[in-house]
Design a protein around this motif. Structure first.
Motif, PDB file in Angstrom:
ATOM      1  N   PRO A  28       0.824  -1.218   0.000  1.00 12.12           N
ATOM      2  CA  PRO A  28       0.000   0.000   0.000  1.00 12.12           C
ATOM      3  C   PRO A  28       0.856   1.265   0.000  1.00 12.12           C
ATOM      4  CG  PRO A  28      -0.714  -1.534   1.707  1.00 12.12           C
ATOM      5  CD  PRO A  28       0.555  -2.079   1.129  1.00 12.12           C
ATOM      6  N   ALA A  29       0.337   2.317  -0.628  1.00 12.77           N
ATOM      7  CA  ALA A  29       1.085   3.564  -0.781  1.00 12.77           C
ATOM      8  C   ALA A  29       1.527   4.179   0.550  1.00 12.77           C
ATOM      9  CB  ALA A  29       0.267   4.558  -1.595  1.00 12.77           C
ATOM     10  N   PRO A  30       0.686   4.209   1.603  1.00 17.37           N
ATOM     11  CA  PRO A  30       1.168   4.789   2.868  1.00 17.37           C
ATOM     12  C   PRO A  30       2.363   4.040   3.454  1.00 17.37           C
ATOM     13  CG  PRO A  30      -1.227   4.583   2.912  1.00 17.37           C
ATOM     14  CD  PRO A  30      -0.744   3.884   1.677  1.00 17.37           C
ATOM     15  N   ILE A  31       2.373   2.720   3.296  1.00 22.02           N
ATOM     16  CA  ILE A  31       3.503   1.930   3.794  1.00 22.02           C
ATOM     17  C   ILE A  31       4.752   2.236   2.983  1.00 22.02           C
ATOM     18  CG2 ILE A  31       4.366  -0.418   4.200  1.00 22.02           C
ATOM     19  CD1 ILE A  31       2.043   0.349   6.022  1.00 22.02           C
ATOM     20  N   GLU A  32       4.603   2.377   1.675  1.00 25.93           N
ATOM     21  CA  GLU A  32       5.746   2.734   0.829  1.00 25.93           C
ATOM     22  C   GLU A  32       6.300   4.094   1.217  1.00 25.93           C
ATOM     23  OE1 GLU A  32       4.400   2.402  -3.225  1.00 25.93           O
ATOM     24  OE2 GLU A  32       5.137   0.349  -3.359  1.00 25.93           O
ATOM     25  N   LEU A  33       5.431   5.046   1.510  1.00 24.37           N
ATOM     26  CA  LEU A  33       5.874   6.376   1.906  1.00 24.37           C
ATOM     27  C   LEU A  33       6.633   6.318   3.233  1.00 24.37           C
ATOM     28  CD1 LEU A  33       5.948   9.354   1.222  1.00 24.37           C
ATOM     29  CD2 LEU A  33       3.755   9.620   2.378  1.00 24.37           C
ATOM     30  N   ILE A  34       6.135   5.528   4.160  1.00 24.93           N
ATOM     31  CA  ILE A  34       6.827   5.373   5.447  1.00 24.93           C
ATOM     32  C   ILE A  34       8.221   4.779   5.218  1.00 24.93           C
ATOM     33  CG2 ILE A  34       6.829   4.077   7.622  1.00 24.93           C
ATOM     34  CD1 ILE A  34       3.735   4.443   7.611  1.00 24.93           C
ATOM     35  N   TRP A  35       8.306   3.745   4.383  1.00 20.39           N
ATOM     36  CA  TRP A  35       9.604   3.145   4.101  1.00 20.39           C
ATOM     37  C   TRP A  35      10.518   4.113   3.356  1.00 20.39           C
ATOM     38  CZ3 TRP A  35      12.018  -0.287   6.587  1.00 20.39           C
ATOM     39  CH2 TRP A  35      11.360  -1.334   7.197  1.00 20.39           C
TER      40      TRP A  35
ATOM     41  N   ILE B 178      11.908   6.353   6.033  1.00 21.08           N
ATOM     42  CA  ILE B 178      12.887   5.572   6.798  1.00 21.08           C
ATOM     43  C   ILE B 178      14.175   5.411   5.990  1.00 21.08           C
ATOM     44  CG2 ILE B 178      13.393   3.259   7.708  1.00 21.08           C
ATOM     45  CD1 ILE B 178      10.404   3.115   8.513  1.00 21.08           C
ATOM     46  N   GLY B 179      14.039   5.101   4.705  1.00 24.40           N
ATOM     47  CA  GLY B 179      15.205   4.944   3.845  1.00 24.40           C
ATOM     48  C   GLY B 179      16.017   6.221   3.716  1.00 24.40           C
ATOM     49  N   LEU B 180      15.334   7.350   3.602  1.00 29.23           N
ATOM     50  CA  LEU B 180      16.029   8.638   3.519  1.00 29.23           C
ATOM     51  C   LEU B 180      16.824   8.880   4.801  1.00 29.23           C
ATOM     52  CD1 LEU B 180      16.630  11.431   2.308  1.00 29.23           C
ATOM     53  CD2 LEU B 180      14.450  12.205   3.266  1.00 29.23           C
ATOM     54  N   LEU B 181      16.193   8.698   5.942  1.00 27.47           N
ATOM     55  CA  LEU B 181      16.873   8.928   7.220  1.00 27.47           C
ATOM     56  C   LEU B 181      18.031   7.953   7.437  1.00 27.47           C
ATOM     57  CD1 LEU B 181      13.755   9.617   9.476  1.00 27.47           C
ATOM     58  CD2 LEU B 181      15.352  11.294   8.507  1.00 27.47           C
ATOM     59  N   LEU B 182      17.827   6.695   7.073  1.00 24.56           N
ATOM     60  CA  LEU B 182      18.908   5.715   7.206  1.00 24.56           C
ATOM     61  C   LEU B 182      20.077   6.029   6.276  1.00 24.56           C
ATOM     62  CD1 LEU B 182      16.980   2.328   7.519  1.00 24.56           C
ATOM     63  CD2 LEU B 182      18.279   3.509   9.298  1.00 24.56           C
ATOM     64  N   THR B 183      19.780   6.494   5.070  1.00 22.39           N
ATOM     65  CA  THR B 183      20.852   6.830   4.128  1.00 22.39           C
ATOM     66  C   THR B 183      21.657   8.020   4.635  1.00 22.39           C
ATOM     67  OG1 THR B 183      19.512   6.001   2.301  1.00 22.39           O
ATOM     68  CG2 THR B 183      21.400   7.371   1.727  1.00 22.39           C
ATOM     69  N   ILE B 184      20.972   9.032   5.151  1.00 20.02           N
ATOM     70  CA  ILE B 184      21.682  10.196   5.701  1.00 20.02           C
ATOM     71  C   ILE B 184      22.550   9.759   6.884  1.00 20.02           C
ATOM     72  CG2 ILE B 184      21.405  12.382   6.929  1.00 20.02           C
ATOM     73  CD1 ILE B 184      18.863  12.833   5.190  1.00 20.02           C
TER      74      ILE B 184
ATOM     75  N   SER C  62      13.170   7.167  -1.800  1.00 20.38           N
ATOM     76  CA  SER C  62      14.059   7.604  -0.720  1.00 20.38           C
ATOM     77  C   SER C  62      15.383   8.126  -1.274  1.00 20.38           C
ATOM     78  CB  SER C  62      14.309   6.468   0.268  1.00 20.38           C
ATOM     79  OG  SER C  62      15.086   5.444  -0.304  1.00 20.38           O
ATOM     80  N   GLN C  63      15.887   7.507  -2.325  1.00 14.63           N
ATOM     81  CA  GLN C  63      17.168   7.937  -2.881  1.00 14.63           C
ATOM     82  C   GLN C  63      17.031   9.193  -3.746  1.00 14.63           C
ATOM     83  OE1 GLN C  63      19.797   6.618  -1.426  1.00 14.63           O
ATOM     84  NE2 GLN C  63      18.174   5.519  -0.352  1.00 14.63           N
ATOM     85  N   ILE C  64      15.885   9.353  -4.385  1.00 14.10           N
ATOM     86  CA  ILE C  64      15.631  10.608  -5.115  1.00 14.10           C
ATOM     87  C   ILE C  64      15.577  11.758  -4.114  1.00 14.10           C
ATOM     88  CG2 ILE C  64      13.886  11.878  -6.436  1.00 14.10           C
ATOM     89  CD1 ILE C  64      13.254   9.155  -7.834  1.00 14.10           C
ATOM     90  N   ALA C  65      14.909  11.538  -2.986  1.00 13.55           N
ATOM     91  CA  ALA C  65      14.845  12.568  -1.943  1.00 13.55           C
ATOM     92  C   ALA C  65      16.237  12.855  -1.387  1.00 13.55           C
ATOM     93  CB  ALA C  65      13.897  12.132  -0.836  1.00 13.55           C
ATOM     94  N   TYR C  66      17.050  11.827  -1.221  1.00 15.03           N
ATOM     95  CA  TYR C  66      18.415  12.007  -0.723  1.00 15.03           C
ATOM     96  C   TYR C  66      19.232  12.875  -1.686  1.00 15.03           C
ATOM     97  CZ  TYR C  66      23.145  10.778   0.781  1.00 15.03           C
ATOM     98  OH  TYR C  66      24.452  10.829   1.190  1.00 15.03           O
ATOM     99  N   LEU C  67      19.145  12.575  -2.973  1.00 12.42           N
ATOM    100  CA  LEU C  67      19.870  13.374  -3.966  1.00 12.42           C
ATOM    101  C   LEU C  67      19.360  14.811  -3.998  1.00 12.42           C
ATOM    102  CD1 LEU C  67      20.201  10.891  -6.974  1.00 12.42           C
ATOM    103  CD2 LEU C  67      21.992  11.645  -5.394  1.00 12.42           C
ATOM    104  N   ALA C  68      18.041  14.986  -3.920  1.00 11.19           N
ATOM    105  CA  ALA C  68      17.467  16.334  -3.937  1.00 11.19           C
ATOM    106  C   ALA C  68      17.949  17.138  -2.733  1.00 11.19           C
ATOM    107  CB  ALA C  68      15.942  16.258  -3.958  1.00 11.19           C
TER     108      ALA C  68
END
Length: 192
Positions: free
Chosen positions: A2-9, A12-18, A68-74
């Motif tokens: 589901p989309a809300p779960i993907e958004l949560i992940w 999480i992925g953005l924060l973990l990558t940082i 998450s990685q697009i957000a990280y690059l942005a």
């Protein structure tokens, strides 16, 4: 998923990558082999950044991982110092930027493969390896392409390939093993 779960992940992925960008990866010897010095940590020469990229792929799927990685690059290209050497649009000229750019397709590939087959330790390891090699392929293509653009680079291309792809690979493979075990365990606990 589901989309809300993907958004949560994705978050999480953005924060973990940082966080993983600034956290060096290390290993210890097993407890039974400790001597009188106790716990000894040995650096792998890499950070947990690639581990975070692959973990979100294994846990959140291809869309969450890529987002998450697009957000990280942005964030990194808009002057937030989330890359290992700062941030800003000038980072496009860095030889290592191709590897960061490779995080998007690498995370997507890892997430795609991880959810194509049954959740087993081998399939998690294989999906992580696919993601890692995608990151390196994009990084190498970017490195070779920018090497031939003016102004001429002072460092030989072979030395840059060694620095960004060959030398970090053993440490990254150890991180891949840890992420495969972690994602397999988490997926079992979360009934994925």
């Amino acid at each position: 998923m589901p989309a809300p779960i993907e958004l949560i992940w994705a978050v999480i992925g953005l924060l973990l990558t940082i966080g993983g960008t600034f956290l060096p990866a290390s290993v210890t010897i097993p407890i039974g082999l400790w001597d009188d010095r106790g716990l000894q940590a040995y650096s792998l020469g890499v950070t947990y950044q690639i581990g975070a990229v692959l973990l979100v792929g294994c846990m959140g799927g291809k869309n969450a991982a890529a987002l998450s990685q697009i957000a990280y690059l942005a964030l990194g290209l808009t002057l937030w110092p989330v890359f290992s050497q700062g941030g800003g649009i000038g980072y496009l000229k860095e030889a290592s930027f191709g590897y960061l750019l490779g995080f998007v397709p690498g995370a997507w590939v890892c997430g795609w493969v991880a959810f194509k087959v049954a959740s087993r330790l081998e399939s998690m390891a294989f999906s992580c390896l696919c993601g890692l090699f995608t990151v390196h392929a994009i990084g190498l293509i970017y490195l070779i392409f920018t090497y031939w653009l003016p102004p001429a680079k002072k460092t030989p291309l072979f030395d840059e390939i060694l620095k960004y792809s060959v030398y970090p690979l053993p440490g990254q493979l150890a991180v891949v093993c840890a992420i495969a075990v972690l994602s397999f365990t988490l997926r079992r606990l979360m009934f994925y």
